[in-house]
Scaffold this motif. Structure first.
Motif, PDB file in Angstrom:
ATOM      1  N   VAL A 174       0.864  -1.173   0.000  1.00  0.00           N
ATOM      2  CA  VAL A 174       0.000   0.000   0.000  1.00  0.00           C
ATOM      3  C   VAL A 174       0.906   1.229   0.000  1.00  0.00           C
ATOM      4  O   VAL A 174       1.315   1.712   1.039  1.00  0.00           O
ATOM      5  N   ARG A 227      -0.734  -5.430  -6.303  1.00  0.00           N
ATOM      6  CA  ARG A 227      -1.658  -5.885  -5.271  1.00  0.00           C
ATOM      7  C   ARG A 227      -2.938  -5.041  -5.287  1.00  0.00           C
ATOM      8  O   ARG A 227      -2.892  -3.822  -5.353  1.00  0.00           O
ATOM      9  N   ASN A 229      -5.501  -4.208  -2.612  1.00  0.00           N
ATOM     10  CA  ASN A 229      -5.624  -4.395  -1.162  1.00  0.00           C
ATOM     11  C   ASN A 229      -7.080  -4.274  -0.718  1.00  0.00           C
ATOM     12  O   ASN A 229      -7.955  -3.886  -1.493  1.00  0.00           O
TER      13      ASN A 229
END
Length: 124
Positions: free
Chosen positions: A45, A65, A67
């Motif tokens: 993140v 990713r 999240n």
């Protein structure tokens, strides 16, 4: 002082592939990933980094990713766009870690959007 520590860490951990998950980097940090000799990198993140930054500012293979906060905030179409854009910009893979917060009917539907989109990307 960070680079010598990482070098020491990797030398003591493995003689094989070097992988790292490092949060909250900025675009100006990315050239250091090449210095570390990483094989793959997960930016986690890191709101200050876009997939285009990773593509343009380092040579390390990066993972993209989705999240849990993005899953909650994104529409189904935004999830699709996020994954396609990440791969188009050079991500070597896309992934999602399932969390307890993803058990609502709305979140489950979005997880299915992630899975379907990842399969579509794989077939392309």
């Amino acid at each position: 002082w960070v680079l010598p520590f990482h070098e020491q860490y990797f030398c003591k951990q493995t003689s094989g592939m070097r992988r790292a998950h490092i949060e909250n980097l900025t675009p100006s940090h990315l050239h250091f990933l090449d210095t570390l000799g990483l094989d793959t990198f997960d930016p986690g993140v890191s709101p200050g980094i876009k997939s285009t930054d990773l593509r343009d500012r380092c040579q390390v293979n990066f993972q993209w990713r989705l999240n849990c906060m993005q899953l909650a905030a994104f529409s189904h179409e935004q999830i699709r766009h996020y994954l396609f854009a990440g791969v188009a910009d050079g991500a070597c893979c896309v992934f999602l870690n399932l969390m307890r917060t993803m058990t609502t009917p709305e979140a489950i539907a979005k997880v299915h959007t992630f899975i379907d989109t990842a399969k579509e990307i794989e077939h392309q």
